[in-house]
Design a protein around this motif. Structure first.
Motif, PDB file in Angstrom:
ATOM      1  N   THR A  39       8.801  -3.345  52.850  1.00 37.08           N
ATOM      2  CA  THR A  39       8.933  -1.965  52.379  1.00 37.08           C
ATOM      3  C   THR A  39      10.105  -1.832  51.419  1.00 37.08           C
ATOM      4  OG1 THR A  39       7.996  -1.104  54.444  1.00 37.08           O
ATOM      5  CG2 THR A  39       9.244   0.436  53.068  1.00 37.08           C
ATOM      6  N   ASN A  66       1.878  -4.540  48.421  1.00 42.23           N
ATOM      7  CA  ASN A  66       1.074  -3.572  49.147  1.00 42.23           C
ATOM      8  C   ASN A  66      -0.325  -4.089  49.463  1.00 42.23           C
ATOM      9  OD1 ASN A  66       2.415  -0.695  49.485  1.00 42.23           O
ATOM     10  ND2 ASN A  66       3.193  -1.573  47.578  1.00 42.23           N
ATOM     11  N   SER A  70      -1.789  -5.399  53.541  1.00 44.40           N
ATOM     12  CA  SER A  70      -2.983  -4.675  53.964  1.00 44.40           C
ATOM     13  C   SER A  70      -3.981  -5.563  54.699  1.00 44.40           C
ATOM     14  CB  SER A  70      -3.668  -4.030  52.747  1.00 44.40           C
ATOM     15  OG  SER A  70      -2.849  -3.021  52.183  1.00 44.40           O
ATOM     16  N   GLU A  73      -4.555  -5.050  58.520  1.00 40.45           N
ATOM     17  CA  GLU A  73      -4.230  -3.662  58.873  1.00 40.45           C
ATOM     18  C   GLU A  73      -5.509  -2.943  59.326  1.00 40.45           C
ATOM     19  OE1 GLU A  73      -2.665  -0.641  60.036  1.00 40.45           O
ATOM     20  OE2 GLU A  73      -1.153  -1.792  58.903  1.00 40.45           O
ATOM     21  N   ASP A  75      -5.414   0.360  60.669  1.00 37.99           N
ATOM     22  CA  ASP A  75      -5.250   1.807  60.509  1.00 37.99           C
ATOM     23  C   ASP A  75      -5.765   2.172  59.119  1.00 37.99           C
ATOM     24  OD1 ASP A  75      -4.184   4.372  59.764  1.00 37.99           O
ATOM     25  OD2 ASP A  75      -2.701   4.190  61.354  1.00 37.99           O
ATOM     26  N   ASP A  77      -6.000   4.979  57.404  1.00 42.57           N
ATOM     27  CA  ASP A  77      -5.152   5.829  56.561  1.00 42.57           C
ATOM     28  C   ASP A  77      -4.011   5.022  55.939  1.00 42.57           C
ATOM     29  OD1 ASP A  77      -6.685   8.055  57.074  1.00 42.57           O
ATOM     30  OD2 ASP A  77      -5.437   8.757  58.734  1.00 42.57           O
ATOM     31  N   LYS A  78      -3.391   4.179  56.750  1.00 39.37           N
ATOM     32  CA  LYS A  78      -2.286   3.364  56.243  1.00 39.37           C
ATOM     33  C   LYS A  78      -2.784   2.374  55.197  1.00 39.37           C
ATOM     34  CE  LYS A  78       1.599   0.528  57.826  1.00 39.37           C
ATOM     35  NZ  LYS A  78       2.261  -0.086  59.020  1.00 39.37           N
ATOM     36  N   GLN A  82      -1.799   2.116  51.156  1.00 41.67           N
ATOM     37  CA  GLN A  82      -1.239   0.893  50.579  1.00 41.67           C
ATOM     38  C   GLN A  82      -2.085   0.377  49.414  1.00 41.67           C
ATOM     39  OE1 GLN A  82       0.774  -0.713  54.777  1.00 41.67           O
ATOM     40  NE2 GLN A  82      -1.087  -1.643  53.994  1.00 41.67           N
TER      41      GLN A  82
END
Length: 207
Positions: A39, A66, A70, A73, A75, A77-78, A82
């Motif tokens: 991040t 990003n 991913s 991942e 999730d 939305d997350k 990204q």
């Protein structure tokens, strides 16, 4: 004449200082990334991109970070946030540096992250796009090891999906690995990733 010389000297000094700030910032961002602070690294590359709007590399690395985070991942939305950010920064990089093979394979990587997340939803639409992107990249840079490796991995994945033998693509991975040993760019901070991945793929190639 003295004024002209002074102006040239001052301009040179200003440009040198700007280049030093750019180099220092990029090195710091890479250090953060190396230490798994993704991040913070992404934010650092973003700040550099804002300060250096004519350089495609900071935008590229925001996109790459990003995208990489991913994979795996779950999730939605997350992941969406990204990958949308990755595509946004990639689009700017492509505007700065059109017909850049590194950016074409980065776009394909974003598509692959979507496919990995939900193949049933994204596979049918994004797979043909990836095939086209890799063809474009190989036409532009037939001796770029990242292009050769990325295309080979995509072709292998497609072969596995359809139950076909992946062995024919092993020679491409071998070629990529050979090219990694000699490929160089005069552009500072140009992408260098891929050699370790090529070794991993080659070790299990055709199995």
């Amino acid at each position: 004449m003295k004024k002209l010389i002074l102006t040239i000297v001052l301009l040179g000094t200003t440009l040198a200082n700007a280049q030093d700030r750019y180099s220092t910032g990029m090195e710091r961002a890479f250090e953060l990334w190396k230490n798994q602070k993704t991040t913070e690294a992404s934010h650092m590359f973003e700040r550099i991109a804002t300060a250096e709007p004519d350089k495609w590399l900071p935008y590229y690395y925001v996109s790459q970070i990003n995208t990489v985070i991913s994979f795996g991942e779950r999730d939605e939305d997350k992941l969406t946030g990204q990958l949308e950010k990755a595509k946004e920064f990639l689009d700017v990089a492509k505007a700065i540096s059109p017909n850049n093979p590194e950016l074409l394979i980065q776009e394909a990587l974003i598509n692959t992250a979507w496919i990995a997340f939900d193949g049933a939803t994204y596979g049918m639409t994004l797979s043909p796009k990836n095939a086209q992107l890799y063809q474009q990249a190989i036409a532009l840079a037939p001796n770029n090891p990242r292009v050769i490796l990325s295309k080979a991995e995509w072709d292998m994945g497609s072969a596995r999906y359809f139950g076909k033998d992946t062995t024919p693509y092993c020679k491409d991975v071998e070629k990529a690995l050979e090219l990694f040993a000699t490929f160089k760019s005069e552009t500072p901070f140009y992408p260098t990733w891929g050699a370790d991945r090529a070794k991993e793929v080659l070790a299990s190639c055709g199995k």
